[in-house]
Enzyme design. Structure first.
Site, mmCIF file in Angstrom:
data_model
loop_
_atom_site.group_PDB
_atom_site.id
_atom_site.type_symbol
_atom_site.label_atom_id
_atom_site.label_comp_id
_atom_site.label_asym_id
_atom_site.label_seq_id
_atom_site.Cartn_x
_atom_site.Cartn_y
_atom_site.Cartn_z
ATOM 1 N N HIS A 241 2.905 -1.670 3.237
ATOM 2 C CA HIS A 241 4.148 -2.531 3.420
ATOM 3 C C HIS A 241 5.517 -2.412 1.991
ATOM 4 O O HIS A 241 6.612 -3.657 2.600
ATOM 5 C CB HIS A 241 3.745 -4.679 3.925
ATOM 6 C CG HIS A 241 2.731 -4.440 5.083
ATOM 7 N ND1 HIS A 241 1.603 -4.699 4.999
ATOM 8 C CD2 HIS A 241 3.111 -5.134 6.370
ATOM 9 C CE1 HIS A 241 1.073 -4.267 6.389
ATOM 10 N NE2 HIS A 241 2.222 -4.776 7.266
ATOM 11 N N ASP A 314 3.212 2.740 12.680
ATOM 12 C CA ASP A 314 2.857 1.227 12.251
ATOM 13 C C ASP A 314 4.530 1.458 11.915
ATOM 14 O O ASP A 314 5.158 1.963 12.541
ATOM 15 C CB ASP A 314 2.139 1.610 10.749
ATOM 16 C CG ASP A 314 1.379 -0.105 10.388
ATOM 17 O OD1 ASP A 314 2.074 -1.037 11.360
ATOM 18 O OD2 ASP A 314 0.439 -0.310 9.352
#
Length: 596
Positions: A241, A314
């Site tokens: 992330h 993702d």
């Protein structure tokens, strides 16, 4: 809720082309006919799965309208569908999509209606991350299960399959038809900041068995499971992330360690696989993340592993995929690599127009887009979205959070709690001998819509089991004053239960536990997230691992503490010594029980 007649009328071209019988919708010829009538812009839209703020598809709160305008340039989900013709929408709690079951069902219906009423309108594939444990977007009153590592500790494929079946039924009742679960990563790095207890464990064979079982459960409920994060995110100390992890496994190590769960998922008929924003030089030495790697996604996943289902990225807003290329290049390169669904780009307008431009410039062909659209439409057809895109409040009430499902979650949780230490047979505690309990410790915010906080849930559960339990939150980094208050409170208790959360060598949680032990009162530690806490608490006489601080797992731990359940969980990962990480303190399979 619109009638079936309304649905078929709204689909216009689709209804005219496809027969009503369920099997007809899986006919590639008919699906290709649908694709042939799409404009280029509609084709590009089908490849995107996008977030949108609001509890309603047409009338969200003003704050959500403002957020949509700022981030997407539209006011509502209906406007998003009309402008970009996206094929999927992802739900998040923080986007206010998941307030309560009836609202979620209404949002799903509103999304389907808005899309189906468009010219050549198609049903939308609604998705979310409902892993259970520490990652769940739909909270109470829906049924919430233990997370993957807890299920790994139970060792029960039957429980994994039941989780998928029940969770899938509840998601389907809410109109959510694609779930980004299970995690197929093999967690071999205790320092992994992003996977950890989201993984079933460190043994590739055990993880493979659990992944296949859970996939089977979801399939029984006609919800698309998604194995993630290919080619394997289990051995990293960087969170994708916020950074760009590099996995240094050799090709042989990857084959032995990372690949088996994905092979098992494919053999089980997995409907979708999610990519990882990680670099694996042994699989592709270009420096590209796997999400953008044709050697990994087409060469290995498609050609070597023989997978022809949907590949979803993702989130494209994560730093791991944005490090090397701009947001306009990422979606184009992902499609060239072999991706079918582009998930949650940070700027949809930039991403959508970049793909349109790439086709018009000849970098991508419409035929390449149509390969992915066909996979997406096949999945929508398999899930029954052409036949039955809508859900009902009655279906929600019959399915979501019903007593049978909640009882199943409690039973499954009861088989996951792992007793790591029990010197002098301190556990179980008896309310007759230790009537007054003090429950202290970390109170991280509940990640999954459960009630929390952990100390309160534990105290409440122990009180229901016959104790008089008092909760005192001390936090993840207790100050000296907080520790002093806990020690003072312990003076009035017969025993202390302390919840620990990600204890490190320098954590003041260690000081809290040490000073509580110094009172001479019995102290029971409960590692409410990582079992690795045990390595930093060598003086504790009783220690449990419950792998998550969600209510269902904390209640299970309380039942073990009280002796209402005999612990049967076994470590699915090794716990290394804190002073010498090369040595194992508690091996895989370690777990104590009470004498019977």
């Amino acid at each position: 809720m619109p009638s079936r007649r309304t649905v078929l009328a709204a689909t216009a071209g689709a209804a005219a082309t496809l027969a009503v019988g369920g099997t007809a919708y899986a006919d590639d010829k008919k699906l290709r006919s649908l694709i042939s009538r799409m404009t280029l812009e509609e084709k590009v839209g089908q490849l995107f799965v996008m977030r949108v703020y609001g509890h309603s598809a047409t009338a969200p709160d003003q704050a959500d309208v403002d957020a949509n305008l700022k981030e997407i340039g539209v006011r509502t989900a209906a406007e998003l569908l009309a402008k970009y013709r996206v094929g999927g929408i992802i739900y998040f709690a923080w986007a206010h999509n998941t307030r309560d079951p009836h609202q979620i069902a209404d949002l799903s219906n509103g999304i389907q209606k808005a899309s189906l009423e468009l010219p050549r309108g198609l049903p939308v594939l609604v998705s979310t991350d409902q892993e259970h444990g520490i990652v769940a977007r739909v909270g109470e009153p829906a049924t919430l299960f233990p997370g993957a590592m807890a299920i790994g500790a139970s060792g029960s494929r039957t429980d994994a399959r039941a989780l998928g079946r029940i969770a899938g039924k509840e998601l389907r009742a809410l109109g959510i038809r694609q779930n980004y679960s299970p995690v197929a990563d093999v967690n071999v790095n205790p320092a992994n900041p992003v996977i950890g207890v989201r993984s079933f464990g460190s043994d590739p064979g055990a993880v493979s068995r659990m992944v296949a079982a859970e996939v089977g459960g979801y399939q029984r409920s006609s919800v698309a499971a998604t194995a993630k994060h290919f080619p394997g995110h289990g051995d990293t100390a960087v969170d994708s992330h916020y950074g760009f992890p590099v996995i240094t496994h050799t090709r042989a190590q990857w084959d032995q360690l990372d690949a088996p769960p994905f092979r098992a998922a494919i053999e089980a008929g997995i409907d979708s696989i999610m990519t990882a924003h990680i670099m694996v030089p042994a699989l592709d030495d270009s420096g590209d993340p796997a999400t953008l790697s044709r050697p990994i996604l087409t060469g290995i996943l498609r050609e070597e592993l023989g997978y022809d289902g949907v590949v979803v990225t993702d989130s494209l807003g994560m730093e791991g995929v944005r490090t090397k290329y701009g947001d306009d290049r990422v979606p184009v390169l992902a499609l060239k690599a072999g991706v079918d669904q582009l998930l949650n780009p940070p700027n949809l307008d930039v991403a959508w127009n970049a793909v349109v431009k790439a086709v018009r410039d000849g970098e991508l062909t419409e035929a390449r887009l149509e390969e992915s659209i066909l996979r997406v439409l096949r999945l929508k057809a398999k899930l029954g979205l052409f036949n039955s895109p809508y859900v009902s409040h009655q279906g929600v009430d019959r399915t979501v959070g019903i007593p049978d499902h909640l009882a199943a979650a409690d039973r499954i949780a009861g088989r996951t709690t792992t007793l790591l230490v029990n010197e002098g047979a301190l556990l179980p505690l008896a309310a007759t001998d230790h009537p007054k309990l003090l429950v202290v410790g970390a109170d991280p915010a509940s990640p999954s819509g459960t009630t929390g906080p952990p100390t309160g849930v534990l105290a409440g559960a122990l009180t229901e089991l016959g104790f008089t339990a008092t909760a005192l939150s001390t936090g993840t980094a207790p100050s000296a004053a907080t520790i002093a208050r806990a020690v003072t409170a312990a003076g009035d208790a017969d025993a202390v239960v302390v919840g620990t959360y990600n204890v490190t060598a320098t954590s003041s949680q260690k000081t809290l536990v040490a000073q509580l032990l110094a009172t001479g009162k019995p102290v029971v530690a409960v590692a409410i997230r990582n079992p690795y806490d045990a390595a930093h608490l060598p003086s504790v006489k009783a220690l449990l691992a419950c792998y998550s601080w969600t209510d269902v797992e904390l209640r299970a731990a309380a039942r073990v503490i009280a002796g209402a359940v005999n612990p049967s969980g076994q470590l699915p990962v090794p716990v290394q010594r804190a002073d010498d990480p090369s040595r194992v303190l508690y091996p895989v399979g370690h777990g104590l029980s009470y004498p019977t």
